[in-house]
Design a protein around this motif. Structure first.
Motif, PDB file in Angstrom:
ATOM      1  N   PHE A 160       0.788  -1.229   0.000  1.00  0.00           N
ATOM      2  CA  PHE A 160       0.000   0.000   0.000  1.00  0.00           C
ATOM      3  C   PHE A 160       0.825   1.287   0.000  1.00  0.00           C
ATOM      4  O   PHE A 160       0.260   2.369   0.113  1.00  0.00           O
ATOM      5  CB  PHE A 160      -0.981  -0.005   1.175  1.00  0.00           C
ATOM      6  N   TYR A 161       2.133   1.171  -0.028  1.00  0.00           N
ATOM      7  CA  TYR A 161       2.902   2.397  -0.251  1.00  0.00           C
ATOM      8  C   TYR A 161       3.567   2.340  -1.628  1.00  0.00           C
ATOM      9  O   TYR A 161       3.430   3.267  -2.420  1.00  0.00           O
ATOM     10  CB  TYR A 161       3.940   2.631   0.854  1.00  0.00           C
ATOM     11  N   SER A 162       4.257   1.250  -1.910  1.00  0.00           N
ATOM     12  CA  SER A 162       4.862   1.102  -3.236  1.00  0.00           C
ATOM     13  C   SER A 162       4.771  -0.346  -3.678  1.00  0.00           C
ATOM     14  O   SER A 162       4.737  -1.248  -2.855  1.00  0.00           O
ATOM     15  CB  SER A 162       6.340   1.526  -3.206  1.00  0.00           C
ATOM     16  N   SER A 163       4.679  -0.531  -4.981  1.00  0.00           N
ATOM     17  CA  SER A 163       4.717  -1.875  -5.561  1.00  0.00           C
ATOM     18  C   SER A 163       5.886  -1.932  -6.529  1.00  0.00           C
ATOM     19  O   SER A 163       6.158  -0.947  -7.228  1.00  0.00           O
ATOM     20  CB  SER A 163       3.415  -2.173  -6.313  1.00  0.00           C
ATOM     21  N   VAL A 164       6.553  -3.067  -6.580  1.00  0.00           N
ATOM     22  CA  VAL A 164       7.763  -3.140  -7.410  1.00  0.00           C
ATOM     23  C   VAL A 164       7.438  -2.915  -8.880  1.00  0.00           C
ATOM     24  O   VAL A 164       8.112  -2.142  -9.562  1.00  0.00           O
ATOM     25  CB  VAL A 164       8.495  -4.473  -7.182  1.00  0.00           C
ATOM     26  N   ILE A 165       6.401  -3.583  -9.376  1.00  0.00           N
ATOM     27  CA  ILE A 165       5.973  -3.364 -10.769  1.00  0.00           C
ATOM     28  C   ILE A 165       4.601  -2.712 -10.680  1.00  0.00           C
ATOM     29  O   ILE A 165       3.561  -3.359 -10.748  1.00  0.00           O
ATOM     30  CB  ILE A 165       5.929  -4.691 -11.551  1.00  0.00           C
ATOM     31  N   SER A 166       4.609  -1.402 -10.513  1.00  0.00           N
ATOM     32  CA  SER A 166       3.388  -0.696 -10.154  1.00  0.00           C
ATOM     33  C   SER A 166       2.616  -0.145 -11.340  1.00  0.00           C
ATOM     34  O   SER A 166       1.421   0.099 -11.230  1.00  0.00           O
ATOM     35  CB  SER A 166       3.735   0.479  -9.239  1.00  0.00           C
ATOM     36  N   ASP A 167       3.288   0.074 -12.431  1.00  0.00           N
ATOM     37  CA  ASP A 167       2.605   0.714 -13.559  1.00  0.00           C
ATOM     38  C   ASP A 167       3.198   0.233 -14.872  1.00  0.00           C
ATOM     39  O   ASP A 167       4.173  -0.516 -14.897  1.00  0.00           O
ATOM     40  CB  ASP A 167       2.682   2.239 -13.440  1.00  0.00           C
ATOM     41  N   TRP A 168       2.601   0.659 -15.970  1.00  0.00           N
ATOM     42  CA  TRP A 168       3.047   0.148 -17.264  1.00  0.00           C
ATOM     43  C   TRP A 168       4.457   0.619 -17.590  1.00  0.00           C
ATOM     44  O   TRP A 168       5.185  -0.086 -18.311  1.00  0.00           O
ATOM     45  CB  TRP A 168       2.049   0.525 -18.355  1.00  0.00           C
ATOM     46  N   GLY A 169       4.857   1.743 -17.055  1.00  0.00           N
ATOM     47  CA  GLY A 169       6.226   2.202 -17.294  1.00  0.00           C
ATOM     48  C   GLY A 169       7.240   1.258 -16.669  1.00  0.00           C
ATOM     49  O   GLY A 169       8.226   0.860 -17.311  1.00  0.00           O
ATOM     50  N   SER A 170       6.982   0.866 -15.423  1.00  0.00           N
ATOM     51  CA  SER A 170       7.875  -0.099 -14.768  1.00  0.00           C
ATOM     52  C   SER A 170       7.845  -1.438 -15.489  1.00  0.00           C
ATOM     53  O   SER A 170       8.870  -2.108 -15.644  1.00  0.00           O
ATOM     54  CB  SER A 170       7.437  -0.299 -13.305  1.00  0.00           C
ATOM     55  N   SER A 171       6.654  -1.824 -15.919  1.00  0.00           N
ATOM     56  CA  SER A 171       6.509  -3.106 -16.614  1.00  0.00           C
ATOM     57  C   SER A 171       7.282  -3.075 -17.931  1.00  0.00           C
ATOM     58  O   SER A 171       7.985  -4.039 -18.285  1.00  0.00           O
ATOM     59  CB  SER A 171       5.013  -3.363 -16.866  1.00  0.00           C
ATOM     60  N   LEU A 172       7.186  -1.962 -18.623  1.00  0.00           N
ATOM     61  CA  LEU A 172       7.918  -1.809 -19.884  1.00  0.00           C
ATOM     62  C   LEU A 172       9.426  -1.864 -19.652  1.00  0.00           C
ATOM     63  O   LEU A 172      10.151  -2.576 -20.363  1.00  0.00           O
ATOM     64  CB  LEU A 172       7.536  -0.471 -20.530  1.00  0.00           C
ATOM     65  N   MET A 173       9.895  -1.129 -18.655  1.00  0.00           N
ATOM     66  CA  MET A 173      11.325  -1.145 -18.335  1.00  0.00           C
ATOM     67  C   MET A 173      11.806  -2.566 -18.077  1.00  0.00           C
ATOM     68  O   MET A 173      12.853  -2.994 -18.563  1.00  0.00           O
ATOM     69  CB  MET A 173      11.596  -0.331 -17.061  1.00  0.00           C
ATOM     70  N   ALA A 174      11.028  -3.289 -17.287  1.00  0.00           N
ATOM     71  CA  ALA A 174      11.411  -4.656 -16.930  1.00  0.00           C
ATOM     72  C   ALA A 174      11.386  -5.566 -18.152  1.00  0.00           C
ATOM     73  O   ALA A 174      12.305  -6.356 -18.379  1.00  0.00           O
ATOM     74  CB  ALA A 174      10.490  -5.187 -15.834  1.00  0.00           C
TER      75      ALA A 174
END
Lengths: 430, 430, 430, 430
Positions: free
Chosen positions: A228-242
């Motif tokens: 509830f504060y941060s998620s490692v793969i939280s959004d499509w930008g993070s998903s794209l980077m990964a």
């Protein structure tokens, strides 16, 4: 010959009662579409060829941290879930694929399981791993994360579980692995936001390395919950980077309920397609968060706009276009079979509407900056009542015109309530 | 010798009145920090070395589409704006850089303008281009977009304007170009979401090609406004994609008010840093949308968490760490000079707090998954009242301990209200 | 005999070309509805009797604080606006009411203005006051608020303006006053949140006291903009409190874009109805904030759900049911006439769909907690393509089946671009 | 003489080690406040007199629908929970009240339970009823709602449970009943939004009728979860309507995590106070939804602004001012004792800061529309590091200056992990 769970005679009788009305509606719609230059039968053929997978876990009642209210006759193992999925596909004819969740669906003999599915006319779609819960007897806890854990043994255990999923997937005929982790933090400072992603990617690379050549790994991002504060793969930008870092066989999965409020999801679809990273979908609907409601129940127009982007993507595949379509819902207050039939129809309806868009007119209006005409070109397709096309497609494939009436007439759930063992009350976690 | 706008004697007198209190507070804080193993003077030195640019346009009153209420004595040209920026920096000693906006700040002689700024002890920071408004006599309208327009001549005009900005920037000593476009749509279907980005990137590549070797181009994303259905560069994911495609000299700029509700902005900072694409910031605060409120006025803790990520990034630069810091606010109800002094102090305060975090303890707690200890390590730094450090840094550099009292005592605005021509009422656009 | 702005022959010719197709579609839909037990002609009659007012200001181009891009031929005074509104109603036949905004629409002779409107077959609906902008020559500024200002003379001026609006409204045949204020704060502490409402209510009571017996005062709440930290009447709860305190002739107005993200607006409608305080609507659509987009363009399903509540409210009026329906949109990128025709059709379409809901079946399903059946009862109505009913209603009243094609064929805007004086560029306020 | 759970000697030893530093910090702060005209000891006395209740259920580990990760040594019954609450209050001295949840905390002998609490120096605060879960052996299910259910027997059962809660509350010394229901819908149409509230209010009136004269009933609204389309009491407006209808002994409870995104919660506090309906608080923090994070961990400034409104309300009580303060958090990743100590300190810190605001200066600045001065008057109080006041208040009442170090040194949890029975893994519900 397939194992039919619902009596074909019952379906046929029901269809017979609705046939005349359908013929009238279908003919009327046909004339209307013809005036727009569209041949209805070609659209119906497309509808017949289109499919969305159902999740095995979706066959059971869902719940919240506050409570789960069980349903009499709900399935408690993969065999019962397959039977329910067979009902859904028999009546709706849009959902031959079943997406399993491990270890929830673990069995001793996977080739037998595959045959069991095929006996129902079903096959297995993307395998979902689970490192957001601890299982009895598990050596390491995921209490502080899994693929991104600071504890090497925990990361290793999570990697191995994902590799097990691939191995099982190979046996049941799957070619995709969906990875969603609950890793994240509840308090600022709990973990370093950069190093958490480093660890996640190191571990995910080990999973990626185990992928067969013809497999895809799909990363599913989510804004929040269970962290509830941060998620490692939280959004499509993070998903794209990964996905970029992991390699060509890694793509991004879009769950419609995993975004920040107000976000333009259809544009995310367009962006991921442009990046060559559109892996697939978990369809559901939401009003507030990851509500996991029935697809199209809250914002059917948004679902249509997503399919409009998919139609654009198919027409301009750039590097390729082959997304996996899956439903992912939590059926807290309905019979899951009814919800998945309703959802599959809503999704297929959006697909069909997207095929009705006059793309040539749309593009011309866009080029001319004729905003109103462009908008109304889309809107005309959206407002078309495509029910007759969907019903026709079902009926011609042996499904039910009136799937809800037919299902209820079959008394399937009532029979299962007699046969199957009861599910315990969910005490809630709060 | 610099052109001082506020009388140094006035500042000295004011400081003399507050000196004893400051010495007491500073010594007290010094003892407290010493008990934590921190030498206060080293922190004060860091504070002295830290700066954030102010926007030339921020020196004027802002407004909304409903109305703008002018302020007597507000500046109406770049010369008056520079004078106001000189006041800000003279009193606060944190804002020697001024970020210009073209064509708002266009003049005939840019080397004279540069000298004018230097006369105040100021220099020019990132140049901001403007293709979201039409200017009198402009050949092509931006009504349907600029860099992403379907009209080639419009895109060309927008590219040329950006190249002009670079040329002017070279003359005034800038090395960065900030590109924010209002391009987007108000209705579904208005433009194709994929092709719009294609056109944007083609045009942006022409701007990029004109960048000198030692320049950076910074892309500023924004969720919405002025476009209310989709924006071409709407989020950090789109910004990252674009910056990756354009090249190494292109990075992403984070405006704190340009995100979806609830988004974890500090994690975006960490992600962009990891991708080597953290170009800089537009600081402001917001509660609802792009409210452009004074930095730290609504959520000062979020601002601190952003600086905590920056401290982490500086400690682990991966490919490099050199973000540009700028304020970007709309001062609708305050004297802009006061708001920028207050904001610069709030931002510098978060920088100082980030330097107080015991990073060794934090990392140890993170490694051990000691969630509470990690959180409290951050919180201890956040709750430190760093006012004495900031005041000391100001005073030792000639600024005002009590900048608000000193500014008001100077009657600068009242004098300008006599000297400067009045600004017309903003009628509002609605 | 009415002043027709668009040639009736042009409309008739256009209708003749679409008549056969409409007859087919209408007959087809009639058979379909008949199978559901619904007589289509009765529904068409309801559609004919239903109306929504257009805002005079909506006839002009809107804009944002960044820019306004004028449209050649847009109206610049109330006379031209009335002419445009006449076009909208002549083609669409749903919008005979025009809601004026003062002082924007001030004239010397209001009875002449009323006759002018009546000459077009139009009448005036709710009067909107304006205390969010300063007007030239105004004694007190609204820079720090109007009805809630700390300055007594300012409050008094705002009260008097509202009373003027009532006086003018009486002359032009209106019976409602809509009060929206921009009062609020941009920084925590700027005003006391309790005392601001006290002052607002004191002043509003003075306006209320001037209401004729047969008038209603409608309070319009808004979450944010132009104030970005707090707004005096920010949500329906505040609006309800204020309306309760002011008296029976004061009710609440719901603007669809003035709510927090994710809020269930249809439930607010139900709540206000239950409290006897549902005064009316400002229809528009939004994705992010007060985007003022065309009604139904972003979330048509939400608009339908609002009308479903209105149908429930009409069926169970409790203390009464007589809401005022108005469009309130900002047409930044379209021809306002086209946008209002499109919006009026979308709104009327939701009204018609709400009349198609099988309320007996819905209530039975609700009583039985048959969730899926209840949902699908609503959904069946929503998915009905009611275009033929709307077109039939238009055609039978002299409007255009194909309003867009007919409007464009009339070359009305092109002619006005020749006749009307050009509007200056909106420079933007930022 | 009270039952001390943590050794007083341990606390004394720890305090002795921190005494000198505290004296220095306290004296420094005292001088600083004195320069502002504030006597520190008076503030410390206020801090000593201020309290916030802890929830019995908060002593256990929380979780999400995905998983719960148990903590070794966590309590599994009200007796163990009381013991943990005793630790919290012994170390922190701010939390003598415990808010029980029924039937979770049901026992056979309530007067014995009350004595047990008193033995720890604790008392019972507001009783929370539970009609959002089914209990073993319960006659009616709450699957389709409780107080608002369409089933009369279900509503009756829910009413009786609430009356039972009052009866038990009387025995344990409580005077407040907190009613939160999960009633709502997951699909549009599932229930009629108006009639659901009718039924809720009818049933709630039966509960209200059972309230003793000196009791309050507090209605807790929540936007969503467990219902994801609509909630019966979803916002403060609905809560206000309900409380007004039920009567003077019914007030509204504000949970900080139960609002729509971006909502100005401190203004809601001011509004409810003005309406005479501010019943109390459930303190926690959130970034996304009802995250139930530690109070002040995400947005400490918002918590301060809430307390600023409370200070204003206390200074201008209108009809009265006596809100109940409670923590309500879900401790998923921390030791609940540590989280509640941290949270109680954060809350008390905001209370203390609110007492430091120079209200005379603030009001003068507001009256003069001196926006910057008003803002900075609040900000000066917010930025004051009040840690020394809180620590002094703890130490002088027998609590621990360094509560975290002392708690850990006590090895309380480790001992309980030996003594208490293990909690089963939460399987998750999904």
């Amino acid at each position: 010959m397939q194992n039919t769970v619902i009596s074909p005679e019952l379906i046929a009788e029901s269809n017979a009662r609705h046939a005349a009305a359908l013929e009238d509606d279908y003919a009327s719609l046909g004339r209307k579409l013809e005036r727009q230059g569209v041949a209805i039968d070609a659209v119906t053929d497309k509808a017949k060829g289109w499919a969305v997978a159902v999740p095995s876990w979706g066959a059971g009642r869902g719940g919240t941290r506050f409570a789960k209210f069980p349903l009499a006759g709900e399935p408690t193992n993969i065999h019962e879930k397959l039977e329910d999925c067979a009902v859904i596909n028999q009546l709706g004819r849009t959902t031959p694929g079943v997406s399993p969740h491990l270890p929830w669906d673990c069995v001793d003999d996977y080739s037998a399981l595959r045959e069991e599915a095929e006996g129902y006319g079903l096959h297995f779609d993307a395998v979902n791993s689970n490192t957001f819960q601890d299982q009895p007897g598990q050596a390491q806890t995921y209490a502080a994360g899994s693929l991104s854990s600071t504890v090497e043994a925990t990361r290793k255990q999570a990697v191995e579980h994902n590799i097990d999923c691939i191995e099982i997937g190979k046996q049941i005929g799957s070619q995709r692995l969906t990875v969603w982790v609950g890793d994240g933090t509840n308090l600022p400072g709990q973990q370093d936001l950069g190093r958490s992603l480093d660890r996640y990617l190191d571990a995910a690379a080990d999973v990626y390395a185990a992928l067969p050549e013809d497999w895809l790994m799909m990363l599913e991002h989510k804004m929040f919950e269970p962290a509830f504060y941060s998620s490692v793969i939280s959004d499509w930008g993070s998903s794209l980077m990964a996905a970029q870092e992991l390699g060509d066989k890694c793509k991004c999965l879009v769950d419609l309920g995993h975004h920040a409020p107000n976000v333009n999801i259809e544009q995310i679809v367009a962006r991921l397609h442009r990046a060559g990273k559109l892996g697939g979908f978990h369809f559901n609907d939401s009003k507030y968060g990851d509500d996991d409601l029935d697809s199209g129940s809250i914002n059917p127009h948004q679902l249509f706009l997503v399919f409009n982007e998919l139609a654009e993507a198919e027409a301009d595949p750039r590097g390729g276009f082959d997304p996996a379509y899956m439903i992912d819902q939590s059926h807290n207050v309905t019979d899951p079979i009814e919800s998945m039939l309703s959802s599959a129809e809503a999704i297929a309806g959006c697909y069909v509407r997207s095929q009705l868009v006059d793309r040539e007119a749309l593009r011309a209006a866009q080029e001319a900056n004729d905003v109103m005409l462009a908008f109304r070109t889309l809107r005309q397709a959206y407002e078309t009542d495509v029910g007759p096309i969907l019903a026709k497609a079902r009926a011609e494939q042996g499904g039910a015109i009136d799937w809800l009436g037919t299902y209820r007439a079959s008394q399937y759930r009532e029979r299962k309530a007699q046969e199957r063992k009861a599910v315990g009350q969910g005490a809630g976690i709060v």
